[in-house]
Motif scaffolding. Structure first.
Motif, PDB file in Angstrom:
ATOM      1  N   TYR A 109       0.824  -1.202   0.000  1.00  0.00           N
ATOM      2  CA  TYR A 109       0.000   0.000   0.000  1.00  0.00           C
ATOM      3  C   TYR A 109       0.864   1.260   0.000  1.00  0.00           C
ATOM      4  O   TYR A 109       1.962   1.283   0.569  1.00  0.00           O
ATOM      5  N   SER A 110       0.344   2.306  -0.600  1.00  0.00           N
ATOM      6  CA  SER A 110       0.975   3.623  -0.485  1.00  0.00           C
ATOM      7  C   SER A 110       0.708   4.184   0.907  1.00  0.00           C
ATOM      8  O   SER A 110      -0.106   3.630   1.676  1.00  0.00           O
ATOM      9  N   LYS A 111       1.348   5.289   1.244  1.00  0.00           N
ATOM     10  CA  LYS A 111       1.129   5.922   2.555  1.00  0.00           C
ATOM     11  C   LYS A 111      -0.336   6.289   2.740  1.00  0.00           C
ATOM     12  O   LYS A 111      -0.928   6.061   3.803  1.00  0.00           O
ATOM     13  N   GLY A 112      -0.939   6.859   1.688  1.00  0.00           N
ATOM     14  CA  GLY A 112      -2.338   7.245   1.790  1.00  0.00           C
ATOM     15  C   GLY A 112      -3.262   6.058   1.963  1.00  0.00           C
ATOM     16  O   GLY A 112      -4.258   6.117   2.700  1.00  0.00           O
ATOM     17  N   MET A 113      -2.958   4.933   1.296  1.00  0.00           N
ATOM     18  CA  MET A 113      -3.774   3.730   1.435  1.00  0.00           C
ATOM     19  C   MET A 113      -3.651   3.146   2.841  1.00  0.00           C
ATOM     20  O   MET A 113      -4.640   2.675   3.423  1.00  0.00           O
ATOM     21  N   ARG A 114      -2.447   3.180   3.403  1.00  0.00           N
ATOM     22  CA  ARG A 114      -2.280   2.687   4.778  1.00  0.00           C
ATOM     23  C   ARG A 114      -3.039   3.580   5.760  1.00  0.00           C
ATOM     24  O   ARG A 114      -3.585   3.101   6.760  1.00  0.00           O
ATOM     25  N   GLN A 115      -3.077   4.863   5.460  1.00  0.00           N
ATOM     26  CA  GLN A 115      -3.860   5.773   6.294  1.00  0.00           C
ATOM     27  C   GLN A 115      -5.342   5.398   6.241  1.00  0.00           C
ATOM     28  O   GLN A 115      -6.041   5.367   7.260  1.00  0.00           O
ATOM     29  N   ARG A 116      -5.814   5.081   5.041  1.00  0.00           N
ATOM     30  CA  ARG A 116      -7.230   4.758   4.884  1.00  0.00           C
ATOM     31  C   ARG A 116      -7.587   3.405   5.506  1.00  0.00           C
ATOM     32  O   ARG A 116      -8.689   3.237   6.038  1.00  0.00           O
ATOM     33  N   VAL A 117      -6.680   2.434   5.446  1.00  0.00           N
ATOM     34  CA  VAL A 117      -7.009   1.135   6.022  1.00  0.00           C
ATOM     35  C   VAL A 117      -7.069   1.229   7.547  1.00  0.00           C
ATOM     36  O   VAL A 117      -7.867   0.528   8.196  1.00  0.00           O
TER      37      VAL A 117
END
Length: 311
Positions: A135-143
């Protein structure tokens, strides 16, 4: 009413000799509340206290009438997404969110259903089967946000939830927060993106050195602070001379000259007197290219209160 609020009553927390927060009294109603303060100001300590990860050395806290010292009850009404990237790299997005739900007693089928719904809300269904390691940083934030909302909490506590999000996802996330607030829930978040704080927040809490500096709506906070000078940016060609003339005015409390020497930041305690002084200066032949009020935003208010720090 108390059963619908997050309440701090004279709360202090020290880490040995280091101050976390000191004598904090807050009544946080439903809606979007932003905690604003520089690093080390006490924002994360407040969040950890209200979610029961740490306990105060003095004072009391209740969350919707529940004590953070009762973790089983508290975890059912609260969702917490910290700023730390805690998702295990070996897990897929679905595994990360659904595994967390098993702590609430959901069956594997129920957990997967709720996890899918949460991932759908944050726009991660296409990546649900991929490992978090990719995951990108933003995707990890969203998960992490998906995990926090999957059990449908009434109080959502989020540490820097907008970091790393692209503009479209940021707008969708803010829309999610507003929907939660419209349903009568709490969304309590920390942020250093001050323009967004001003845009989305029902209430802002300004914190510095572990103490609450001000709270309420940004404009309301400013209006209540009678000693807070108004700030104006003046663009002019003879900044040194205009600065010397303004220094003679009793209502002017501070003047800073821009590095290009073509502008001034002026603090005044009387807007009307300031306007009249500028008129006199202009009529005397000094060229003033523009005057812009700079203290209506959370950024300017925060700079004044905290001394220019950033979260």
């Amino acid at each position: 009413m108390k059963g619908t609020e997050v309440i701090f009553e004279d709360v202090s927390k020290f880490y040995g000799e280091v101050l976390g927060v000191n004598k904090v009294t807050l009544h946080i109603p439903p809606g979007i509340t932003s905690l604003v303060g520089p690093n080390g100001s006490g924002k994360t300590t407040l969040m950890n206290l209200m979610t029961g990860l740490i306990h105060p050395g003095r004072g009391s806290i209740t969350v919707l009438g529940l004590s953070p010292r009762d973790p089983e009850q508290l975890m059912r009404v609260t969702g917490y997404a910290t700023q730390f990237d805690s998702a295990p790299r070996w897990a897929t997005g679905m595994e990360f969110v659904s595994t967390g739900l098993t702590l609430y007693g959901y069956s594997p089928t129920e957990a997967r259903d709720r996890a899918w719904q949460a991932l759908e809300q944050v726009g991660l269904t296409e990546a649900a089967g991929r490992k978090v390691a990719g995951y990108s940083k933003g995707m990890r934030q969203r998960v992490r946000l998906a995990q926090a909302i999957a059990h449908d909490p009434q109080v959502l506590v989020l540490d820097e939830p907008l970091n790393g999000l692209d503009p479209l996802v940021r707008a969708e996330t803010i829309s999610l927060f507003r929907r939660y607030a419209a349903e009568g829930r709490h969304v309590i978040l920390s942020s250093h993106v001050l323009q967004e704080v001003d845009l989305i927040s029902d209430q802002v809490i300004l914190i510095a050195n572990g103490m609450i500096v001000a709270e309420g709506e940004i404009r309301g906070v400013r209006d209540e602070m009678s000693e807070h000078p108004s700030q104006f940016i003046i663009r002019c060609r003879d900044a040194s001379r205009i600065a010397s003339l303004l220094f003679c005015e009793d209502h002017v409390t501070e003047i800073k000259m821009n590095d290009d020497r073509l502008g001034l930041l002026v603090l005044t305690r009387n807007r009307e007197e300031f306007s009249r002084a500028l008129t006199r200066i202009a009529l005397a032949g000094h060229v003033i290219d523009g005057v812009i009020p700079s203290d209506e935003s959370v950024d300017a208010l925060y700079e004044y209160l905290i001394g220019g720090g950033r979260a």
